[in-house]
Design a protein around this motif. Sequence first.
Motif, PDB file in Angstrom:
ATOM      1  N   THR A 103       0.744  -1.186  -0.140  1.00  0.00           N
ATOM      2  CA  THR A 103      -0.015  -0.082  -0.094  1.00  0.00           C
ATOM      3  C   THR A 103       1.026   1.143   0.047  1.00  0.00           C
ATOM      4  OG1 THR A 103      -1.733  -1.256   1.278  1.00  0.00           O
ATOM      5  CG2 THR A 103      -1.620   1.263   1.135  1.00  0.00           C
ATOM      6  N   LEU A 104       2.055   1.359   0.882  1.00  0.00           N
ATOM      7  CA  LEU A 104       2.841   2.351   0.908  1.00  0.00           C
ATOM      8  C   LEU A 104       3.460   2.469  -0.514  1.00  0.00           C
ATOM      9  CD1 LEU A 104       4.215   4.392   2.710  1.00  0.00           C
ATOM     10  CD2 LEU A 104       5.919   2.737   3.232  1.00  0.00           C
ATOM     11  N   ASP A 105       4.070   1.427  -0.867  1.00  0.00           N
ATOM     12  CA  ASP A 105       4.692   1.430  -2.166  1.00  0.00           C
ATOM     13  C   ASP A 105       4.071   1.984  -3.367  1.00  0.00           C
ATOM     14  OD1 ASP A 105       6.650   0.832  -4.164  1.00  0.00           O
ATOM     15  OD2 ASP A 105       7.035  -1.366  -3.563  1.00  0.00           O
ATOM     16  N   ALA A 106       2.870   1.436  -3.629  1.00  0.00           N
ATOM     17  CA  ALA A 106       1.944   1.776  -4.594  1.00  0.00           C
ATOM     18  C   ALA A 106       1.225   3.330  -4.295  1.00  0.00           C
ATOM     19  CB  ALA A 106       1.051   0.777  -5.090  1.00  0.00           C
ATOM     20  N   SER A 107       1.073   3.618  -3.151  1.00  0.00           N
ATOM     21  CA  SER A 107       0.443   4.913  -2.702  1.00  0.00           C
ATOM     22  C   SER A 107       0.624   6.102  -3.669  1.00  0.00           C
ATOM     23  CB  SER A 107       0.786   5.359  -1.435  1.00  0.00           C
ATOM     24  OG  SER A 107       0.174   6.688  -1.309  1.00  0.00           O
ATOM     25  N   PRO A 108      -0.681   6.556  -4.150  1.00  0.00           N
ATOM     26  CA  PRO A 108      -0.554   7.804  -4.918  1.00  0.00           C
ATOM     27  C   PRO A 108       0.076   9.087  -4.437  1.00  0.00           C
ATOM     28  CG  PRO A 108      -2.859   7.301  -4.481  1.00  0.00           C
ATOM     29  CD  PRO A 108      -1.969   6.487  -3.815  1.00  0.00           C
ATOM     30  N   LEU A 109       0.326   9.007  -3.238  1.00  0.00           N
ATOM     31  CA  LEU A 109       0.841  10.071  -2.632  1.00  0.00           C
ATOM     32  C   LEU A 109       2.620   9.900  -2.604  1.00  0.00           C
ATOM     33  CD1 LEU A 109      -1.686  10.143  -1.346  1.00  0.00           C
ATOM     34  CD2 LEU A 109      -0.789  10.976   0.778  1.00  0.00           C
ATOM     35  N   THR A 110       3.532  10.828  -2.584  1.00  0.00           N
ATOM     36  CA  THR A 110       4.769  10.777  -2.719  1.00  0.00           C
ATOM     37  C   THR A 110       5.306  10.312  -1.347  1.00  0.00           C
ATOM     38  OG1 THR A 110       4.894  12.300  -4.552  1.00  0.00           O
ATOM     39  CG2 THR A 110       6.944  11.924  -3.476  1.00  0.00           C
ATOM     40  N   THR A 111       5.930   9.389  -1.235  1.00  0.00           N
ATOM     41  CA  THR A 111       6.467   8.861   0.047  1.00  0.00           C
ATOM     42  C   THR A 111       8.169   9.230   0.343  1.00  0.00           C
ATOM     43  OG1 THR A 111       6.675   6.689  -0.690  1.00  0.00           O
ATOM     44  CG2 THR A 111       4.673   7.471   0.200  1.00  0.00           C
ATOM     45  N   ILE A 112       8.310   9.543   1.783  1.00  0.00           N
ATOM     46  CA  ILE A 112       9.727   9.784   1.564  1.00  0.00           C
ATOM     47  C   ILE A 112      10.303   8.946   3.154  1.00  0.00           C
ATOM     48  CG2 ILE A 112      11.680  11.619   2.303  1.00  0.00           C
ATOM     49  CD1 ILE A 112       9.544  13.551   1.014  1.00  0.00           C
ATOM     50  N   ALA A 113      11.273   8.544   3.063  1.00  0.00           N
ATOM     51  CA  ALA A 113      11.913   7.927   4.333  1.00  0.00           C
ATOM     52  C   ALA A 113      12.939   8.672   4.652  1.00  0.00           C
ATOM     53  CB  ALA A 113      12.408   6.378   3.979  1.00  0.00           C
ATOM     54  N   LYS A 211       4.619  19.269  -2.898  1.00  0.00           N
ATOM     55  CA  LYS A 211       3.507  19.921  -2.749  1.00  0.00           C
ATOM     56  C   LYS A 211       2.974  21.109  -3.912  1.00  0.00           C
ATOM     57  CE  LYS A 211       0.727  21.979   0.867  1.00  0.00           C
ATOM     58  NZ  LYS A 211       1.020  22.821   2.283  1.00  0.00           N
ATOM     59  N   LYS A 212       3.962  21.489  -4.624  1.00  0.00           N
ATOM     60  CA  LYS A 212       3.556  22.522  -5.566  1.00  0.00           C
ATOM     61  C   LYS A 212       3.130  21.778  -6.893  1.00  0.00           C
ATOM     62  CE  LYS A 212       7.444  25.321  -3.979  1.00  0.00           C
ATOM     63  NZ  LYS A 212       9.016  25.491  -4.549  1.00  0.00           N
ATOM     64  N   PHE A 213       3.170  20.608  -6.851  1.00  0.00           N
ATOM     65  CA  PHE A 213       2.925  19.883  -8.151  1.00  0.00           C
ATOM     66  C   PHE A 213       1.147  19.428  -8.086  1.00  0.00           C
ATOM     67  CE2 PHE A 213       7.646  18.584  -8.300  1.00  0.00           C
ATOM     68  CZ  PHE A 213       7.946  19.499  -8.882  1.00  0.00           C
ATOM     69  N   ASP A 214       0.693  19.424  -9.519  1.00  0.00           N
ATOM     70  CA  ASP A 214      -0.447  18.544  -9.376  1.00  0.00           C
ATOM     71  C   ASP A 214      -0.491  17.142  -8.841  1.00  0.00           C
ATOM     72  OD1 ASP A 214      -3.401  18.434 -10.585  1.00  0.00           O
ATOM     73  OD2 ASP A 214      -2.358  17.035 -11.711  1.00  0.00           O
ATOM     74  N   ARG A 215      -1.405  16.934  -8.166  1.00  0.00           N
ATOM     75  CA  ARG A 215      -1.446  15.624  -7.385  1.00  0.00           C
ATOM     76  C   ARG A 215      -1.586  14.345  -8.738  1.00  0.00           C
ATOM     77  NH1 ARG A 215       1.759  14.787  -4.905  1.00  0.00           N
ATOM     78  NH2 ARG A 215       0.981  12.458  -4.976  1.00  0.00           N
ATOM     79  N   LYS A 216      -2.548  14.660  -9.196  1.00  0.00           N
ATOM     80  CA  LYS A 216      -2.765  13.730 -10.363  1.00  0.00           C
ATOM     81  C   LYS A 216      -1.445  13.465 -11.195  1.00  0.00           C
ATOM     82  CE  LYS A 216      -4.901  10.972 -13.185  1.00  0.00           C
ATOM     83  NZ  LYS A 216      -5.146   9.476 -12.884  1.00  0.00           N
ATOM     84  N   THR A 217      -0.869  14.531 -11.815  1.00  0.00           N
ATOM     85  CA  THR A 217       0.426  14.397 -12.382  1.00  0.00           C
ATOM     86  C   THR A 217       1.397  13.678 -11.519  1.00  0.00           C
ATOM     87  OG1 THR A 217      -0.189  16.475 -13.208  1.00  0.00           O
ATOM     88  CG2 THR A 217       2.153  15.687 -14.016  1.00  0.00           C
ATOM     89  N   SER A 218       1.526  13.959 -10.480  1.00  0.00           N
ATOM     90  CA  SER A 218       2.749  13.390  -9.618  1.00  0.00           C
ATOM     91  C   SER A 218       2.341  11.624  -9.510  1.00  0.00           C
ATOM     92  CB  SER A 218       2.726  13.846  -8.271  1.00  0.00           C
ATOM     93  OG  SER A 218       3.301  15.036  -8.262  1.00  0.00           O
ATOM     94  N   ALA A 219       1.005  11.497  -9.427  1.00  0.00           N
ATOM     95  CA  ALA A 219       0.778   9.903  -9.012  1.00  0.00           C
ATOM     96  C   ALA A 219       0.893   9.149 -10.634  1.00  0.00           C
ATOM     97  CB  ALA A 219      -0.954  10.017  -8.673  1.00  0.00           C
ATOM     98  N   THR A 220       0.546   9.931 -11.554  1.00  0.00           N
ATOM     99  CA  THR A 220       0.857   9.268 -12.896  1.00  0.00           C
ATOM    100  C   THR A 220       2.256   9.055 -13.080  1.00  0.00           C
ATOM    101  OG1 THR A 220      -1.219  10.371 -13.651  1.00  0.00           O
ATOM    102  CG2 THR A 220       0.134   9.493 -15.358  1.00  0.00           C
ATOM    103  N   THR A 221       3.064  10.092 -12.724  1.00  0.00           N
ATOM    104  CA  THR A 221       4.462   9.906 -12.998  1.00  0.00           C
ATOM    105  C   THR A 221       4.902   8.685 -11.844  1.00  0.00           C
ATOM    106  OG1 THR A 221       4.614  12.315 -13.312  1.00  0.00           O
ATOM    107  CG2 THR A 221       6.896  11.216 -12.740  1.00  0.00           C
ATOM    108  N   LYS A 222       4.637   8.685 -10.793  1.00  0.00           N
ATOM    109  CA  LYS A 222       5.165   7.570 -10.002  1.00  0.00           C
ATOM    110  C   LYS A 222       4.675   6.164 -10.613  1.00  0.00           C
ATOM    111  CE  LYS A 222       4.244   5.960  -5.311  1.00  0.00           C
ATOM    112  NZ  LYS A 222       4.045   6.246  -4.010  1.00  0.00           N
TER     113      LYS A 222
END
Lengths: 267, 80
Positions: A103-113, A211-222
């Motif tokens: 779930t963490l790996d595939a999350s549409p949010l950008t994740t940082i350790a 946070k400055k980027f469009d969420r959908k674009t970030s999720a698609t890129t990921k």
Amino acid sequence: MTNFTGKTLSWEWKGGVCELGLHREPCNEIGSEMLEEFERFAAALERAFEEGCAVIIYSQLKPGFSAGADLRELYSRSRDVPVAERVAGVREFLERIHKVLNTLDASPLTTIAAVHGVTFGGGLELALACDLIIADKMARFCFPELRLGLIPGFGGIPRLKRDLGNAVVRDLLLTGRSINATKAASVGLVSQLVAEGQALNVARATAAQIKKFDRKTSATTKQSVKPMPYADVRQEIGLFCELLARPAVDEGLRKFVESADVLPYLP
Amino acid sequence: MPTLEQTTEEILTLAAAHFKVPREQLSPDDDFFKKLKIDSLQALELLTRLEHHFSVELPDYELQGVSDFRTLAERIQARL
């Protein structure tokens, strides 16, 4: 997007960024209690896409990010238990932790350790499920599982293979040695190497940029750049359980848990 | 390349400063676990600091059985 304060971890949302702090003494060993709280976090993460943009995972404890699976719990639960029953119990634990990490790996949010100190075994596997690893220069990374007669069991091998060159993967796995953050950055495991005590601050600055980027674009890129190794991860559970059934593992666990050695963490 | 004595001295100075032990209380043949009163996690921290200081990679398996500053210096010296 509610906050949570647990016994082993807590999280707080601030302007679309979730900060998940690990705080189980002595070094965030991942056992059943922490797994339960990670499952709560994974459920919250799945509901967060509408408003959330990034997640930062960090440790609130001085020794490091995480020393990995709770081997003492594994040992105490395995003692005097028939092999088949022990393997079934561990398989169930692995299925659950894999669900969390997938779930963490595939999350549409950008994740940082944001890591410092000891980042070993399951702790490294947790970091590998994140999109970016930001490391304090005093961080150390290691897969010590072979010392116990096991392989990493939280999806570490498939994720390591996905992200790094095979020579480094073999070095880490087959020698069980630990590497420092400078080396980890040079081989591509760490995306940003920072001064002592600065990993969380730099992670916050990185999240502010994300946070400055469009969420959908970030999720698609990921999705395009982070393939999910589901089949290999599933295979790893089977291989881990096969190895676990051998008497050599009992002996390895016993030696680790009962060791009076001042260096039990060293492979 | 520094001599073994110079490397040992640098290790002693670094360990004394970081673990807040008076330098004059440390000598090359001391057991660093006992003298610095460090546990396994702090030993890893010392290893990381030494790797940064000397710009070397020191696999931790090479430290198995090593507990005195002089032998530690020999291991580092072999990688300079």
